[in-house]
Write a protein that holds these residues in place. Structure first.
Motif, PDB file in Angstrom:
ATOM      1  N   GLN A  19      -0.242 -33.162 -24.129  1.00  0.00           N
ATOM      2  CA  GLN A  19       0.792 -32.250 -24.049  1.00  0.00           C
ATOM      3  C   GLN A  19       0.185 -30.303 -25.080  1.00  0.00           C
ATOM      4  O   GLN A  19       0.499 -29.660 -24.579  1.00  0.00           O
ATOM      5  N   PRO A  20       0.914 -31.423 -25.936  1.00  0.00           N
ATOM      6  CA  PRO A  20       0.268 -30.082 -27.061  1.00  0.00           C
ATOM      7  C   PRO A  20      -0.939 -29.378 -26.671  1.00  0.00           C
ATOM      8  O   PRO A  20      -1.334 -27.883 -27.201  1.00  0.00           O
ATOM      9  N   LEU A  21      -1.817 -29.849 -26.775  1.00  0.00           N
ATOM     10  CA  LEU A  21      -3.288 -29.160 -26.685  1.00  0.00           C
ATOM     11  C   LEU A  21      -2.953 -28.610 -25.222  1.00  0.00           C
ATOM     12  O   LEU A  21      -3.865 -27.547 -25.027  1.00  0.00           O
ATOM     13  N   LEU A  22      -3.145 -29.339 -24.219  1.00  0.00           N
ATOM     14  CA  LEU A  22      -2.466 -28.686 -22.831  1.00  0.00           C
ATOM     15  C   LEU A  22      -1.340 -27.439 -22.813  1.00  0.00           C
ATOM     16  O   LEU A  22      -1.919 -26.216 -22.351  1.00  0.00           O
ATOM     17  N   LYS A  23      -0.727 -27.275 -23.745  1.00  0.00           N
ATOM     18  CA  LYS A  23       0.162 -26.107 -23.859  1.00  0.00           C
ATOM     19  C   LYS A  23      -0.696 -24.883 -24.590  1.00  0.00           C
ATOM     20  O   LYS A  23      -0.383 -23.234 -24.326  1.00  0.00           O
ATOM     21  N   ALA A  24      -1.734 -25.239 -25.562  1.00  0.00           N
ATOM     22  CA  ALA A  24      -2.410 -24.759 -26.668  1.00  0.00           C
ATOM     23  C   ALA A  24      -3.414 -23.995 -25.315  1.00  0.00           C
ATOM     24  O   ALA A  24      -3.077 -22.233 -24.806  1.00  0.00           O
ATOM     25  N   LEU A  25      -3.706 -24.630 -24.065  1.00  0.00           N
ATOM     26  CA  LEU A  25      -4.955 -23.992 -23.525  1.00  0.00           C
ATOM     27  C   LEU A  25      -4.369 -23.115 -22.355  1.00  0.00           C
ATOM     28  O   LEU A  25      -5.063 -21.984 -22.235  1.00  0.00           O
ATOM     29  N   ALA A  26      -2.917 -23.738 -22.346  1.00  0.00           N
ATOM     30  CA  ALA A  26      -2.158 -22.332 -20.824  1.00  0.00           C
ATOM     31  C   ALA A  26      -2.071 -21.241 -21.951  1.00  0.00           C
ATOM     32  O   ALA A  26      -2.229 -19.968 -21.643  1.00  0.00           O
ATOM     33  N   ASP A  27      -1.674 -21.194 -23.396  1.00  0.00           N
ATOM     34  CA  ASP A  27      -1.629 -20.050 -23.808  1.00  0.00           C
ATOM     35  C   ASP A  27      -2.192 -19.460 -24.203  1.00  0.00           C
ATOM     36  O   ASP A  27      -2.241 -18.270 -24.252  1.00  0.00           O
ATOM     37  N   VAL A  28      -3.713 -19.704 -24.306  1.00  0.00           N
ATOM     38  CA  VAL A  28      -4.839 -19.073 -24.207  1.00  0.00           C
ATOM     39  C   VAL A  28      -5.439 -18.549 -23.030  1.00  0.00           C
ATOM     40  O   VAL A  28      -6.671 -17.478 -22.755  1.00  0.00           O
ATOM     41  N   GLY A  29      -4.583 -19.294 -21.588  1.00  0.00           N
ATOM     42  CA  GLY A  29      -4.897 -18.605 -20.448  1.00  0.00           C
ATOM     43  C   GLY A  29      -6.573 -19.221 -19.504  1.00  0.00           C
ATOM     44  O   GLY A  29      -7.222 -19.029 -19.360  1.00  0.00           O
TER      45      GLY A  29
END
Ligand code: AMP
Length: 630
Positions: A19-29
């Motif tokens: 999850q933390p990585l998926l969240k960061a990927l969503a942040d960077v678009g």
């Protein structure tokens, strides 16, 4: 193993990432994994060694970074992963990428170490503890020999751009490092090409590696006319808008970018410049997506800014242009993209923007499309002005042909008689009036003055200067008045300009040895900014003397600058609005921990009175981003 040439539609959430990585990927678009990511991430997560044939630009950094981050135990600040890169620049870039992807991993620390940086700084940083090291081979070897770097806990070793390391003569160092790291580590080797020496290293040091290579199509025949424009990231938007102005037979365009965030950002910027444009990305519901496509078909919008996935299957006959604003990951994606134009028997036009380091893609695409891609240079202000003059002339000719002008002949005759002015002067004044919203000249156009216009000195008061951004209206501009756009900047009472202002700015004074603080500004290397431009703008616009401006660090899309701490609200307001290279700095104080340890070496202050330089923080506290100048 060879991946499918199709763009992989499944999202990052199908690859087994936490999850933390998926969240960061969503942040960077990031919307979908690139082919190399889709192929590598599951293999690396499963613990296999990997031999990947991939160039820069394919997304290989995230392909190895995400799996290694997933394995990091944050509680143990010891090097658990080592990434070897051929150059200092790449080391910094990779460290920045890791920091970005680890945004939701509290306490995560990555340290770049490379030759040319002060040993003292590196030793201190190493002694503080870090989870990942990104380094150049020579310097990593130095630290291993000194025992300042201990790799007993190393789980992952990545060799990035192995063929470059070979070319630069580092291969023996690389082999030495491979021999001095725990045998049970996982190893991933990435290389753009696979010369024998690299294959041998892989055979000797990798354990049954999975081979991943992105297959390149070589047989697609394309009828679309293709051009490329080499430009630095910071100039891309200007190049795009100028090219759009001078392109022949423009009807509608699809502009490809890499991320969801970029679709919205670029669409906003184009809209602010008067284009009728919409973003198309995976966040839109099916209904909204269809609406955008219908509006494009109907001509209520002329430009769609899209990601690869969102544009898949899009079939709109009036798309005359495909603009590859961000370079595609591979030739297949390129061929998919340009297939959006030249439909229904029409001819299409494809334009590709390439940064200097992406130029290698040109040959690959030429080979894949069996066609020469011609060079396009950014149109000069003079060329843009010529085009605008030609369009304006055509409008006048059409009006003379089609409209009844008797009444207006009388008006002009009366002006000539009553005011004693020549018809030519009246015509020039009317031309000025008619083009006030969208001036015919751009700044700098005088240097390359449009034909015919240059020959005639202005008969009326100075020609209106070209007004940037919100006030310009291209031929295919939306009907909305620019001021009504939410992003249109209101007129400022005190204009903030780039570089020097006309009126002297009040100089501010700060106490000797004032406490310094690190501020973040929204312009970085990608925008081509130089530290001296930042200093110049801050000194000229905010009245902060050069001596009160401390260290500046450039990152990909932002920079940090040291300024006195606790600046007044007024001054912060000015700093927020200062523009450098047309980017508002949006200055704000950096949060503790926000600053990645990737800055170039800080030079120790010269020893004074025989005393040792004092590197201690004023309060003895840890944050490095708040320092006191001596
Ligand atoms: P690299 O090949 O690792 O140097 O990456 C090239 C560029 O692609 C970088 O600017 C990345 O931020 C961007 N990028 C990497 N993966 C993705 C993705 N899945 N979606 C969008 N952009 C990406």
């Amino acid at each position: 193993m060879t991946t499918s040439p199709d763009i992989i539609a499944a999202g990052f959430d199908t690859l087994g990432l936490a999850q933390p990585l998926l969240k960061a990927l969503a942040d960077v678009g990031y919307e979908t994994p690139s082919p190399i990511q889709a192929a590598c991430i599951p293999v690396l997560l499963a613990g296999h060694d990997l031999l990947g044939e991939a160039q820069t630009g394919t997304g290989k950094t995230a392909a190895f970074a995400l799996p290694l981050l997933q394995k990091i135990d944050l509680k143990r600040a010891v090097p658990q992963a080592l990434i070897l890169t051929p150059t200092r620049e790449l080391a910094i870039q990779v460290a920045e990428a890791l920091q970005k992807y680890a945004h939701h991993m509290p306490g995560f620390h990555v340290l770049p170490i490379y030759g040319g940086q002060s040993m003292v700084v590196q030793l201190r940083a190493l002694s503080r503890g870090t989870h990942v090291i990104v380094g150049t081979p020579g310097r990593v070897m130095d630290h291993l020999e000194r025992k300042s770097l201990v790799l007993n806990n190393l789980q992952t070793l990545v060799l990035d751009e192995a063929d470059e390391m070979l070319r630069m003569g580092f291969i023996d160092d690389v082999k030495w490092i491979l021999e001095h790291t725990p045998a049970e580590r996982q190893t991933a080797l990435f290389s753009a090409t696979m010369p024998d020496v690299i294959r041998r290293v892989a055979r000797e040091h990798l354990r049954e590696p999975k081979e991943i290579k992105i297959r390149s199509a070589t047989s697609t025949v394309v009828t679309t006319s293709q051009s490329y424009c080499q430009t630095h990231t910071g100039q891309k938007l200007e190049a795009l808008t100028r090219i759009l102005e001078v392109e022949d037979d423009f009807d509608a365009a699809i502009i490809f970018v890499r991320t969801k965030t970029a679709t919205v950002e670029l669409a906003d910027k184009l809209e602010a410049r008067g284009y009728s444009v919409a973003a198309l990305n995976g966040d839109l519901t099916q209904g909204l997506r269809e609406q955008v496509i219908e509006r494009l078909k109907a001509g209520t919008i002329d430009i769609v800014v899209a990601t690869d996935v969102a544009a898949r299957g899009l079939d709109v006959a009036r798309i005359s242009h495909v603009i590859n604003y961000d370079v595609p990951y591979d030739t297949e994606a390129y061929v998919h993209r340009i297939g959006r134009t030249g439909r229904a028997g029409r001819t299409g036009r494809a334009i590709l923007f390439l940064a200097p380091r992406e130029m290698y893609m040109l040959k690959l695409i030429e080979r894949a499309t069996k066609q020469k891609i011609t060079a396009l240079t950014m149109p000069t202000p003079g060329e843009v002005a010529n085009r605008r003059v030609a369009q304006f002339t055509q409008q006048i000719v059409d009006i003379i042909k089609t409209e009844k002008l008797d009444f207006f002949f009388d008006v002009v005759r009366r002006m000539e008689g009553e005011q004693d002015i020549a018809a030519r002067e009246i015509a020039a004044a009317l031309a000025w009036l008619a083009t006030r919203e969208r001036p015919l000249q751009m700044p700098g156009a005088n240097d390359h003055a449009p034909r015919d216009v240059a020959a005639t000195p202005p008969a009326v008061s100075p020609a209106p200067t070209f007004v940037r951004d919100t006030e310009r209206k291209p031929a295919r501009a939306s009907t909305k008045p620019p001021e009504s756009h939410p992003d249109a900047e209101p007129r400022r009472e005190r204009p903030v300009r780039e570089g020097r202002s006309d009126t002297p700015v009040k100089q501010r004074s700060f106490a000797e040895g004032a406490t310094m603080q690190r501020y973040r500004i929204e312009i970085g290397r990608n925008q081509g900014v130089l530290p001296k431009e930042i200093v110049g703008a801050i000194a000229n616009e905010a009245g902060i003397a050069g001596k009160d401006i401390g260290q500046i660090n450039l990152f990909e899309d932002y920079s940090s600058v040291e300024l006195p701490a606790n600046l007044s609200d007024d001054l912060m307001d000015i700093l927020r609005r200062i523009r450098v290279r047309q980017f508002a700095l949006k200055t704000r104080v950096m949060e503790a921990g926000e600053f990645v340890d990737t800055r170039p070496p800080r030079r120790a202050p010269p020893a004074r009175d025989g005393k040792k330089p004092d590197w201690k923080k004023p309060d003895g506290a840890k944050p490095e981003w708040k320092t006191k100048r001596s």
